[in-house]
Design a protein around this motif. Structure first.
Motif, PDB file in Angstrom:
ATOM      1  N   VAL A  25       0.818  -1.212   0.000  1.00 40.16           N
ATOM      2  CA  VAL A  25       0.000   0.000   0.000  1.00 40.16           C
ATOM      3  C   VAL A  25       0.853   1.264   0.000  1.00 40.16           C
ATOM      4  N   SER A  26       1.993   1.241   0.698  1.00 41.10           N
ATOM      5  CA  SER A  26       2.832   2.446   0.749  1.00 41.10           C
ATOM      6  C   SER A  26       3.266   2.888  -0.641  1.00 41.10           C
ATOM      7  N   ASP A  27       3.540   1.929  -1.525  1.00 39.65           N
ATOM      8  CA  ASP A  27       3.940   2.252  -2.894  1.00 39.65           C
ATOM      9  C   ASP A  27       2.804   2.936  -3.655  1.00 39.65           C
ATOM     10  N   VAL A  28       1.562   2.516  -3.388  1.00 37.77           N
ATOM     11  CA  VAL A  28       0.412   3.086  -4.093  1.00 37.77           C
ATOM     12  C   VAL A  28       0.330   4.587  -3.870  1.00 37.77           C
ATOM     13  N   PHE A  29       0.564   5.026  -2.638  1.00 36.94           N
ATOM     14  CA  PHE A  29       0.475   6.453  -2.344  1.00 36.94           C
ATOM     15  C   PHE A  29       1.615   7.233  -2.990  1.00 36.94           C
ATOM     16  N   ILE A  30       2.767   6.602  -3.165  1.00 35.41           N
ATOM     17  CA  ILE A  30       3.843   7.261  -3.922  1.00 35.41           C
ATOM     18  C   ILE A  30       3.425   7.409  -5.380  1.00 35.41           C
ATOM     19  N   PHE A  31       2.814   6.361  -5.943  1.00 32.73           N
ATOM     20  CA  PHE A  31       2.367   6.431  -7.339  1.00 32.73           C
ATOM     21  C   PHE A  31       1.262   7.471  -7.529  1.00 32.73           C
ATOM     22  N   LEU A 111      12.669  15.899  -8.644  1.00 34.03           N
ATOM     23  CA  LEU A 111      12.758  15.071  -7.446  1.00 34.03           C
ATOM     24  C   LEU A 111      11.645  14.027  -7.414  1.00 34.03           C
ATOM     25  N   ASN A 112      10.425  14.451  -7.748  1.00 40.46           N
ATOM     26  CA  ASN A 112       9.324  13.487  -7.762  1.00 40.46           C
ATOM     27  C   ASN A 112       9.540  12.429  -8.845  1.00 40.46           C
ATOM     28  N   GLY A 113      10.050  12.841  -9.998  1.00 33.25           N
ATOM     29  CA  GLY A 113      10.331  11.887 -11.064  1.00 33.25           C
ATOM     30  C   GLY A 113      11.348  10.841 -10.643  1.00 33.25           C
ATOM     31  N   ILE A 114      12.409  11.279  -9.967  1.00 35.25           N
ATOM     32  CA  ILE A 114      13.416  10.325  -9.469  1.00 35.25           C
ATOM     33  C   ILE A 114      12.768   9.351  -8.493  1.00 35.25           C
ATOM     34  N   ALA A 115      11.902   9.868  -7.621  1.00 32.12           N
ATOM     35  CA  ALA A 115      11.217   9.008  -6.656  1.00 32.12           C
ATOM     36  C   ALA A 115      10.352   7.964  -7.359  1.00 32.12           C
ATOM     37  N   ILE A 116       9.654   8.369  -8.410  1.00 33.71           N
ATOM     38  CA  ILE A 116       8.789   7.431  -9.129  1.00 33.71           C
ATOM     39  C   ILE A 116       9.628   6.396  -9.882  1.00 33.71           C
ATOM     40  N   GLY A 117      10.749   6.811 -10.463  1.00 33.22           N
ATOM     41  CA  GLY A 117      11.630   5.857 -11.130  1.00 33.22           C
ATOM     42  C   GLY A 117      12.165   4.809 -10.167  1.00 33.22           C
ATOM     43  N   LEU A 118      12.611   5.262  -8.996  1.00 30.51           N
ATOM     44  CA  LEU A 118      13.110   4.335  -7.975  1.00 30.51           C
ATOM     45  C   LEU A 118      12.006   3.379  -7.522  1.00 30.51           C
ATOM     46  N   THR A 119      10.818   3.946  -7.269  1.00 28.08           N
ATOM     47  CA  THR A 119       9.708   3.147  -6.737  1.00 28.08           C
ATOM     48  C   THR A 119       9.208   2.138  -7.754  1.00 28.08           C
ATOM     49  N   VAL A 121      10.673   0.504 -10.283  1.00 32.29           N
ATOM     50  CA  VAL A 121      11.536  -0.674 -10.426  1.00 32.29           C
ATOM     51  C   VAL A 121      11.466  -1.543  -9.173  1.00 32.29           C
ATOM     52  N   SER A 122      11.576  -0.914  -8.011  1.00 30.31           N
ATOM     53  CA  SER A 122      11.528  -1.659  -6.750  1.00 30.31           C
ATOM     54  C   SER A 122      10.178  -2.338  -6.574  1.00 30.31           C
ATOM     55  N   PHE A 123       9.095  -1.610  -6.888  1.00 28.48           N
ATOM     56  CA  PHE A 123       7.750  -2.154  -6.699  1.00 28.48           C
ATOM     57  C   PHE A 123       7.504  -3.376  -7.577  1.00 28.48           C
ATOM     58  N   ILE A 124       7.855  -3.289  -8.852  1.00 27.26           N
ATOM     59  CA  ILE A 124       7.590  -4.403  -9.764  1.00 27.26           C
ATOM     60  C   ILE A 124       8.375  -5.640  -9.344  1.00 27.26           C
ATOM     61  N   MET A 125       9.631  -5.433  -8.963  1.00 24.51           N
ATOM     62  CA  MET A 125      10.429  -6.558  -8.461  1.00 24.51           C
ATOM     63  C   MET A 125       9.792  -7.164  -7.215  1.00 24.51           C
ATOM     64  N   HIS A 126       9.487  -6.309  -6.260  1.00 23.88           N
ATOM     65  CA  HIS A 126       9.018  -6.769  -4.956  1.00 23.88           C
ATOM     66  C   HIS A 126       7.640  -7.417  -5.045  1.00 23.88           C
ATOM     67  N   ALA A 127       6.709  -6.754  -5.742  1.00 28.72           N
ATOM     68  CA  ALA A 127       5.339  -7.267  -5.828  1.00 28.72           C
ATOM     69  C   ALA A 127       5.293  -8.623  -6.513  1.00 28.72           C
ATOM     70  N   SER A 128       6.098  -8.791  -7.555  1.00 33.92           N
ATOM     71  CA  SER A 128       6.092 -10.072  -8.269  1.00 33.92           C
ATOM     72  C   SER A 128       6.651 -11.199  -7.406  1.00 33.92           C
TER      73      SER A 128
END
Length: 459
Positions: A25-31, A111-119, A121-128
């Protein structure tokens, strides 16, 4: 002989696997914060500052995608999420404190773009990795749900904002981003590490502990031991591959996933938004309420939610390809309308174009989540984060190129809609024979499916 109610099975499965969705859920709010900036980049901006202001967020996402594979395994992957959350909050603070300064707003968007790029990649790896074969589609859909919800909020207040309001719209955006950033920070306490990550580091007890927590009830059972054994087999098989073998096995999926993901750049794009804004302006001239943006954004978000509800029940391939084909047809129809110069001032023709674009957004929303799901399933483990990052980077670079090269005119709209519509139709035909249906398959099975070039199964 007693029969088992399918509804009971689905409810039982949701109760068992539901904790996996909560862990993300934490990733959703970043997205959601990324959805605000994505909408601005494709034309939903009340104040237009400069071309750089439009495309800077895409460059920020690209920077985040480049950094993510290098940083993602520094420590426990769930702790990695603190970095983008802090970037989101800092970006929001800069936006609020200097909402009238163009350079400060551009820096905040970087800054927000960098945050979304980081999130991403991490989210897709982690969620899968944390999701079971019964809920992987639901979990990976959350990326597009967050982006669609954030974009919808941006569309709403951009569409209804008035010059009489003595308040900067970007200050409101900054307030929203701080709120969602703080909520994301709070929800990091519900996150759970990936058992795959711990298995790769040789920590089997911690991996087993993660599996126990990811499935209700949180106690050890034979079923969880089976899950552990399957993941261990997946990791062992991938770790036994050399980097050369892994790279070669990743190229085939990349040739399919890359154009598949880039279809989003044609659907959610500056030319489409400017065409919609022109057509709804002409068709609703004299109307007291500017209602089309509300319905336009709602249909896009609704499409994503439709896919979220059916992606495990029906599957990925048939629904997504049908939606892509429908979106392509609507886009071509809009291009044909704009090929007639007289139609540009005809309220009936523009109302038709407006309706076609709304329908295209609905089907585009239905198509979008499958792009994330397939990215999480396609690539071999050892180089997976690099290929995910590269795919997302290329997608946003396509967005950037479109923003930098498109100038609104009837001829340009006709060419854009016709070319992208035809490309989507051709791509749909190719994907029908090359994309696998991965519903209810383990990560090891999906990896094996993507190793084959031809797939005729649709369900």
């Amino acid at each position: 002989m007693a029969t088992i109610n399918p509804t009971y099975i689905n409810k039982s499965r949701f109760w068992i696997d539901g904790i996996q969705t909560i862990a993300l859920v934490s990733d959703v709010f970043i997205f959601i914060t990324g959805g605000f900036h994505l909408a601005v980049s494709v034309g939903w901006s009340y104040i237009v500052y400069s071309l750089h202001f439009y495309y800077c967020w895409f460059i920020g996402v690209a920077i985040g995608c480049i950094l993510a594979p290098l940083l993602i395994n520094w420590k426990r992957r769930r702790l990695f999420i603190f970095s983008p959350i802090l970037l989101v909050i800092v970006s929001a603070i800069v936006t609020i404190s200097a909402c009238n300064n163009t350079n400060a707003l551009i820096a905040a968007r970087y800054l927000n773009g960098i945050a979304i790029g980081l999130t991403t990649v991490s989210f897709i790896m982690h969620a899968s990795e944390i999701a079971s074969e019964h809920s992987r589609g639901y979990c990976l859909c959350l990326e597009q749900i967050g982006l669609a919800c954030g974009a919808y909020v941006q569309m709403l207040y951009t569409g209804y904002w008035s010059s009489e309001v003595d308040f900067n719209p970007y200050c409101l955006q900054g307030i929203f981003c701080i709120v969602f950033g703080v909520i994301a920070l709070m929800f990091t306490f519900t996150s759970i590490d990936s058992p795959v990550l711990h298995l790769r580091h040789g920590d089997e007890p911690e991996a087993l502990n993660c599996i126990v927590r990811l499935y209700r009830p949180p106690v050890m059972s034979n079923a969880k031991q089976v899950i552990f054994n399957k993941l261990k087999e997946y990791v062992t098989m991938n770790e036994s591959m050399s980097l050369g073998q892994c790279f070669m096995q990743s190229l085939g999926p990349l040739l399919r996933i890359l154009p598949y993901r880039c279809m989003l750049s044609f659907i959610v794009a500056l030319p489409i938004v400017e065409t919609f804004q022109w057509s709804e302006g002409v068709s609703t001239a004299g109307s007291v309420i500017n209602w089309p943006p509300t319905l336009y954004g709602l249909l896009s978000a609704l499409g994503v939610l439709v896919t979220f509800s059916i992606i495990e029940a029906i599957g990925r391939k048939a629904v997504s390809l049908f939606s892509l084909l429908c979106a392509a047809g609507m886009t071509i129809g809009v291009g044909i309308i704009f090929n007639d110069t007289i139609a540009l001032i005809n309220s009936t023709k523009m109302a038709t174009a407006c309706a076609l674009l709304m329908i295209a957004q609905l089907f585009g929303g239905i198509f979008a989540p499958s792009t994330t799901v397939y990215m999480g399933e396609a690539f071999p483990l050892r180089l997976k984060r690099y290929f995910i990052a590269f795919t997302v980077l290329v997608q946003y670079m396509v967005d950037l190129i479109i923003v930098c090269t498109f100038t609104f005119s009837p001829d340009n709209v006709f060419v854009y809609c016709l070319v992208t519509g035809v490309l989507m139709c051709v791509a749909c035909l190719i994907f029908a024979f090359t994309m696998p249906e991965t519903r209810k398959t383990t990560l090891l099975e999906t990896q094996q499916l993507f190793s084959y070039g031809l797939h005729l199964r649709f369900y």
